[in-house]
Scaffold this motif. Structure first.
Motif, short mmCIF file in Angstrom:
data_model
loop_
_atom_site.label_atom_id
_atom_site.label_comp_id
_atom_site.label_asym_id
_atom_site.label_seq_id
_atom_site.Cartn_x
_atom_site.Cartn_y
_atom_site.Cartn_z
N LEU A 1 46.75 -29.79 42.90
CA LEU A 1 46.38 -29.82 44.32
C LEU A 1 44.98 -30.43 44.50
O LEU A 1 44.73 -31.16 45.46
N LYS A 2 44.09 -30.14 43.57
CA LYS A 2 42.76 -30.74 43.64
C LYS A 2 42.84 -32.25 43.46
O LYS A 2 42.15 -33.02 44.16
N LYS A 3 43.68 -32.71 42.52
CA LYS A 3 43.85 -34.15 42.31
C LYS A 3 44.45 -34.83 43.54
O LYS A 3 44.20 -36.00 43.80
N LYS A 4 45.24 -34.06 44.29
CA LYS A 4 45.84 -34.62 45.50
C LYS A 4 44.84 -34.72 46.64
O LYS A 4 45.15 -35.26 47.70
N GLY A 5 43.63 -34.17 46.44
CA GLY A 5 42.58 -34.32 47.43
C GLY A 5 42.23 -33.07 48.20
O GLY A 5 41.32 -33.09 49.03
N TYR A 6 42.91 -31.96 47.96
CA TYR A 6 42.59 -30.72 48.66
C TYR A 6 41.31 -30.11 48.09
O TYR A 6 41.04 -30.22 46.89
N GLU A 7 40.57 -29.46 48.95
CA GLU A 7 39.46 -28.63 48.49
C GLU A 7 40.06 -27.33 47.98
O GLU A 7 40.71 -26.60 48.74
N VAL A 8 39.87 -27.04 46.70
CA VAL A 8 40.52 -25.88 46.07
C VAL A 8 39.46 -24.93 45.51
O VAL A 8 38.60 -25.33 44.73
N GLN A 9 39.54 -23.69 45.93
CA GLN A 9 38.68 -22.64 45.38
C GLN A 9 39.55 -21.68 44.58
O GLN A 9 40.53 -21.14 45.10
N ARG A 10 39.20 -21.47 43.32
CA ARG A 10 40.01 -20.61 42.45
C ARG A 10 39.24 -19.34 42.11
O ARG A 10 38.06 -19.39 41.77
N THR A 11 39.93 -18.21 42.18
CA THR A 11 39.36 -16.93 41.77
C THR A 11 40.31 -16.26 40.79
O THR A 11 41.51 -16.19 41.03
N LYS B 1 42.63 -24.89 65.30
CA LYS B 1 41.57 -24.79 64.30
C LYS B 1 41.22 -26.16 63.72
O LYS B 1 42.10 -27.00 63.55
N ASP B 2 39.95 -26.37 63.38
CA ASP B 2 39.55 -27.58 62.66
C ASP B 2 40.01 -27.51 61.21
O ASP B 2 40.37 -28.51 60.61
N THR B 3 39.97 -26.29 60.63
CA THR B 3 40.33 -26.08 59.23
C THR B 3 41.25 -24.87 59.12
O THR B 3 40.99 -23.82 59.71
N VAL B 4 42.31 -25.04 58.36
CA VAL B 4 43.23 -23.94 58.08
C VAL B 4 43.11 -23.60 56.59
O VAL B 4 43.26 -24.47 55.72
N ILE B 5 42.82 -22.33 56.30
CA ILE B 5 42.66 -21.88 54.92
C ILE B 5 43.96 -21.25 54.44
O ILE B 5 44.46 -20.29 55.05
N VAL B 6 44.51 -21.81 53.38
CA VAL B 6 45.78 -21.33 52.82
C VAL B 6 45.48 -20.56 51.54
O VAL B 6 44.83 -21.06 50.62
N GLU B 7 45.94 -19.33 51.49
CA GLU B 7 45.72 -18.45 50.34
C GLU B 7 46.98 -18.42 49.47
O GLU B 7 48.04 -17.95 49.90
N LEU B 8 46.88 -18.95 48.24
CA LEU B 8 47.97 -18.88 47.28
C LEU B 8 47.74 -17.69 46.35
O LEU B 8 46.64 -17.50 45.83
N ILE C 1 42.38 -29.73 59.04
CA ILE C 1 42.18 -29.96 57.61
C ILE C 1 42.64 -28.71 56.87
O ILE C 1 42.37 -27.58 57.28
N ILE C 2 43.36 -28.91 55.76
CA ILE C 2 43.90 -27.80 54.98
C ILE C 2 43.03 -27.56 53.76
O ILE C 2 42.79 -28.47 52.95
N LYS C 3 42.51 -26.35 53.63
CA LYS C 3 41.75 -25.95 52.45
C LYS C 3 42.56 -24.89 51.68
O LYS C 3 43.25 -24.07 52.29
N VAL C 4 42.43 -24.92 50.37
CA VAL C 4 43.25 -24.06 49.51
C VAL C 4 42.37 -23.07 48.76
O VAL C 4 41.36 -23.45 48.17
N ARG C 5 42.76 -21.82 48.81
CA ARG C 5 42.15 -20.80 47.96
C ARG C 5 43.26 -20.19 47.11
O ARG C 5 44.34 -19.90 47.61
N ILE C 6 42.99 -20.02 45.83
CA ILE C 6 44.00 -19.48 44.92
C ILE C 6 43.47 -18.23 44.24
O ILE C 6 42.38 -18.25 43.65
N PHE C 7 44.22 -17.15 44.34
CA PHE C 7 43.90 -15.91 43.64
C PHE C 7 44.85 -15.82 42.45
O PHE C 7 46.05 -15.63 42.61
N TYR C 8 44.30 -15.97 41.24
CA TYR C 8 45.08 -15.89 40.01
C TYR C 8 44.95 -14.49 39.41
O TYR C 8 43.84 -13.97 39.27
N SER C 9 46.08 -13.93 39.02
CA SER C 9 46.05 -12.63 38.35
C SER C 9 47.33 -12.43 37.58
O SER C 9 48.32 -13.15 37.77
N SER C 10 47.33 -11.44 36.70
CA SER C 10 48.59 -10.97 36.15
C SER C 10 49.32 -10.25 37.28
O SER C 10 48.71 -9.91 38.30
#
Length: 352
Positions: free
Chosen positions: A218-228, A198-205, A28-37
């Motif tokens: 990505l959230k609408k597509k069904g991924y679990e997305v965590q935004r920071t 792995k059962d889950t792979v965490i992808v860092e954008l 399962i692919i989980k998404v984490r996004i780090f937003y910054s300038s």
């Protein structure tokens, strides 16, 4: 607009099954996004903590090449030093890149790209020149009034069209990144046996703050997305907000465009070191520009044009801002903190 087929359908089915019956061939692919300038090294503060536990790192990077990807992965393995990747891709500054590469260095995390590679062109309707807005603001507004055929009103119209083109280009770029996301992640997993187990792979954008639409889609597509977000409160200056409005196809009235002009003029004349903290500078620009009306900005710029002395732009607008609204621009980082009411000067992160 592309009609997305939710990744979530497959996840829902799998979650209903007892663990022993769940297929193990595809994590399962989980998404984490780090937003910054991405203008300064400080803009990326906290990125190291956020990357902990990530299995794959995907940074923003227009114009990347296979060599870029190979060098980033050599860095991850410790075969190259962070300084050797300075200037390796756009849109980051060298300092912002360095902050990222220091955290990737010897991490062992595979690095991949989903951004537009070198030589790739989007649909012509979206392939706007990224410098269009800057050219209008910098070359016309802050230049002596050599006979320009355009009136202030005409420049507002031209600039609005440029922002819309620029936003469509960025929206097309984001669509490309979203489309490439799953195939790219699957390719990395197929190449790494440890990820396949792995059962889950965490992808860092790692993305610029204006690209929040990617997380929403990505959230609408069904991924679990965590935004920071690297900074809170996250306040865009009018230039960046204009870009976001272009991406989201939102309207911009004449007053908003005039404030984009004033924002870039203040950015040109500010004495606060831009390389210190881009987010705090953006917050100051938004606060100052928001205090001036369309007519006030128009009068200031047209008066400056009549004087025709570009070498005095700093003195003219510093005095004009003061005489019109009594606004005195901060000159140092300490004065900027006081202006923003930041007693400690510490940055805060926001997670959603």
């Amino acid at each position: 607009m592309e009609k997305y087929r939710p990744y979530e359908r497959k996840l829902r089915f799998r979650k209903l099954l007892p663990k022993r019956f769940q297929p193990q061939s595809e994590p399962i692919i989980k998404v984490r996004i780090f937003y910054s300038s991405h203008g300064t090294e400080r803009d990326r503060s906290g990125i190291g903590r956020h990357m902990r536990g990530a299995d794959i790192v995907i940074p923003e990077g227009t114009g990347w090449t296979q060599s870029t990807s190979q060098r980033a992965n050599l860095l991850s393995q410790g075969a190259l030093a962070p300084a050797q990747l300075r200037g390796s891709y756009s849109p980051d500054s060298d300092d912002a890149q360095h902050a990222l590469w220091k955290r990737v260095y010897k991490s062992g995390k595979p690095v991949a790209y989903i951004d537009i590679p070198e030589g790739k062109k989007l649909d012509n309707k979206l392939d706007a020149d990224d410098t269009t807005m800057l050219a209008i603001v910098s070359n016309i507004l802050t230049s002596p009034r050599t006979p320009h055929s355009q009136s202030f009103e005409e420049l507002v119209r031209i600039s609005r069209a440029a922002i819309i083109r620029h936003g469509k280009h960025q929206s097309g770029r984001e669509d490309y990144m979203i489309k490439q996301f799953l195939p790219t992640v699957k390719t990395v997993i197929a190449e790494k046996e440890e990820l396949q187990k792995k059962d889950t792979v965490i992808v860092e954008l790692i993305l610029g703050s204006v690209h929040t639409r990617i997380g929403h889609v990505l959230k609408k597509k069904g991924y679990e997305v965590q935004r920071t977000f690297s900074y809170s409160p996250l306040i865009f200056d009018h230039f960046s907000e204009g870009l976001r409005r272009g991406i989201f196809n939102k309207s911009m009235d004449d007053t908003f465009i005039a404030r984009v002009f004033l924002t870039e003029i203040i950015r040109t004349i500010t004495e606060v070191p831009i390389d210190k903290d881009f987010d705090k500078l953006s917050q100051m620009l938004r606060i100052v520009a928001s205090q001036y009306s369309y007519d006030e900005i128009k009068d200031m710029i047209e008066d400056y044009w009549r004087q025709g002395e570009p070498e005095k732009i700093k003195r003219y607008f510093t005095q004009a801002l003061m005489s019109t609204k009594g606004v005195q621009l901060p000159r140092t980082e300490k004065e900027l903190n006081v202006f923003l009411g930041i007693a400690s000067g510490k940055r805060r992160k926001k997670r959603r």
